[in-house]
Design a protein around this motif. Structure first.
Motif, short mmCIF file in Angstrom:
data_model
loop_
_atom_site.label_atom_id
_atom_site.label_comp_id
_atom_site.label_asym_id
_atom_site.label_seq_id
_atom_site.Cartn_x
_atom_site.Cartn_y
_atom_site.Cartn_z
N ARG A 1 0.78 -1.23 0.00
CA ARG A 1 0.00 0.00 0.00
C ARG A 1 0.82 1.29 0.00
NH1 ARG A 1 -2.83 1.45 -1.84
NH2 ARG A 1 -4.14 2.72 -0.51
N VAL A 2 2.12 1.18 0.22
CA VAL A 2 2.93 2.40 0.27
C VAL A 2 3.98 2.40 -0.84
CG1 VAL A 2 4.52 3.77 1.68
CG2 VAL A 2 2.55 2.65 2.76
N GLU B 1 -7.47 7.58 3.68
CA GLU B 1 -7.49 6.18 3.21
C GLU B 1 -6.46 5.36 3.98
OE1 GLU B 1 -6.36 4.60 -1.04
OE2 GLU B 1 -7.57 6.43 -1.15
N LEU B 2 -5.25 5.90 4.09
CA LEU B 2 -4.19 5.17 4.80
C LEU B 2 -4.56 4.98 6.27
CD1 LEU B 2 -0.89 6.73 3.37
CD2 LEU B 2 -1.79 4.44 2.95
N GLU C 1 -6.80 2.12 6.71
CA GLU C 1 -6.12 0.82 6.54
C GLU C 1 -5.23 0.52 7.74
OE1 GLU C 1 -4.61 -0.37 2.84
OE2 GLU C 1 -5.86 1.04 1.73
N PHE C 2 -4.54 1.53 8.24
CA PHE C 2 -3.69 1.33 9.42
C PHE C 2 -4.56 0.99 10.63
CE2 PHE C 2 -0.40 4.49 7.51
CZ PHE C 2 0.05 3.50 6.65
N VAL D 1 4.74 8.65 6.10
CA VAL D 1 3.71 7.66 6.44
C VAL D 1 3.85 7.28 7.92
CG1 VAL D 1 2.91 5.33 5.94
CG2 VAL D 1 3.53 6.86 4.07
#
Ligand code: FAD
Length: 388
Positions: free
Chosen positions: A33-34, A51-52, A55-56, A93
């Motif tokens: 994803r990154v 979004e991230l 997910e995290f 991130v």
């Protein structure tokens, strides 16, 4: 899953099975994803933060070292390993996760009322709400005791006036933990960012941490109910304790950026040929690689030692300063040295090395500059404060 070739000392053997599993899960997430997208985010100076965060949140990475309220309750070492893997993707991130978990959530978890915890922590742990942490001001960075943001009582309400600068996540956040000077000293407040009088502005043209959203927060007579105050946070030691939490993640995270540089450089040096042989075969290249691998492993042992101290409940702020000072400084030196081995390709965004190096310039400055950590350690060594 073992560490790459740079694990000369079999450091993997120092981790238990659960720690290795958490590391593997985060590494896979970063790979999926990154890594494929981050060069593009970096170039555009944009990142899909919401979004991230979701997910995290699904993986339990937000506030993962906190307990209750939907948080995973992981060990400090597991949290550190997650930071390392996230920052191997990009420091920006990892910053998203650190600010959310170690600054905004930790402040509420440690100093908030039960109502504040119930309101904010579950959605923040799930990544449904994003938090930020406003301590730095345009004219007050290393010296937050001189902050100009004021909190005054008006009946039962509080009224905040001032401004915060360089605040990670601010332009995308739902809530800010704002530190302000009240009559009785520094106090902390939970401030929903849609409160009248609050405006945020994104800081553009950063040459570092471009895959992280940074902003300014203006507070223009912001009226807050009495229950916005973090009741247990009295004095500057409250925000400083949050910074100690976040710095611990940086001690590990910087190693992730450095490892990605080293892995990239090892692959490059063994395949790039000059004078009829791989550049890895030149003694000068090997000297650089050996020195970097040694520094990386020393940094890892330091991070792990601090993690074990934290898990046994005995980590002191100046010990975190030792880790942040050393590991960020060495990670930056590794990034710069790796860049030389990649030659012209080292300045290209096709490779991650210069991006990591540029990111680490911010990491060197935020959460206490290197100089401030030197002074913290100096004070501990000599018993004399150089701050005042
Ligand atoms: P200054 O304090 O002005 O320092 C400038 C130089 O003077 C530095 O080299 C410093 O080490 C040196 N110096 C200062 N005082 C001394 C002294 N007594 N002795 C010796 N040298 C000294 N802040 C937040 O509150 N929340 C955030 O989410 C956040 N995110 C950030 C994200 C990014 C990308 C960046 C770059 C910064 C962020 N910051 C955040 C701000 C950061 O914490 C500050 O930049 C940092 O504390 C340094 O403050 P300053 O930039 O004002 O530098």
């Amino acid at each position: 899953m073992s560490l790459p070739a740079i694990d000369l000392l079999d450091l993997d053997s120092l981790l238990d099975e659960e720690e290795q599993q958490i590391r593997a899960v985060v590494r896979r997430l970063v790979d999926d994803r990154v890594r494929p997208y981050v060069a593009d985010w970096y170039e555009r100076g944009e990142v899909p933060a919401r979004e991230l965060a979701r997910e995290f949140g699904k993986l339990g990475l937000l506030g993962m070292h906190l307990t209750g309220y939907g948080c995973a309750g992981s060990s400090a070492v597991a949290y550190g390993l997650a930071c390392l893997e996230l920052e191997a993707g990009d420091s920006g991130v990892r910053s998203l996760v650190s600010v959310q978990g170690s600054l905004a959530m930790y402040a509420i978890w440690r100093y908030g009322s039960e109502e504040q915890k119930q309101r904010w922590l579950p959605p923040m742990a799930a990544g449904e709400a994003i938090g930020c942490f406003g301590l730095t001001e345009p004219d007050h960075g290393s010296d937050p005791a001189s902050m100009a943001t004021r909190a005054r009582r008006d009946g039962d309400d509080w009224v905040l006036t001032g401004g915060k600068m360089w605040i990670t996540n601010a332009p995308v956040a739902d809530v800010a933990v704002i530190w302000a000077r009240a009559e009785e000293g520094v106090r902390g407040f939970t401030v929903p960012l849609d409160t009248p009088g609050v405006t945020t502005r994104e800081i553009r043209r950063k040459m570092s941490l471009r895959a992280s959203v940074t902003g300014e927060i203006s507070l223009d007579d912001v009226r807050l109910p009495a229950d916005a105050l973090l009741p247990e946070a009295a004095g500057l030691k409250a925000p400083l304790s949050c910074l100690t939490e976040a710095r611990f993640g940086i001690v590990w995270g910087a190693l992730g950026a450095a490892r990605d540089c080293l892995e990239t450089t090892l692959r490059y040096a063994t395949t790039r040929t000059q004078f009829g042989r791989p550049i890895a075969g030149f003694q000068l290249t090997q000297a650089k690689l050996a020195d970097m691998a040694v520094e990386w492993q020393k940094g890892y042992l330091l991070a792990l030692h601090l993690g074990r101290l934290a898990d046994s409940g005995g980590l002191r702020p100046e010990q975190v300063s030792v880790g942040k000072l050393n590991n960020v400084r060495e990670a930056l030196a590794i990034a710069r040295k790796c860049r030389t081995i990649l030659g012209a390709n080292g300045v290209s965004g096709e490779y991650p090395v210069m991006r990591h190096g540029d990111n680490l310039e911010s990491v060197l400055t935020y959460e206490g500059t290197s100089e401030i950590h030197q002074l913290v350690i100096g004070q501990r060594l000599t018993g004399v404060s150089a701050f005042t």
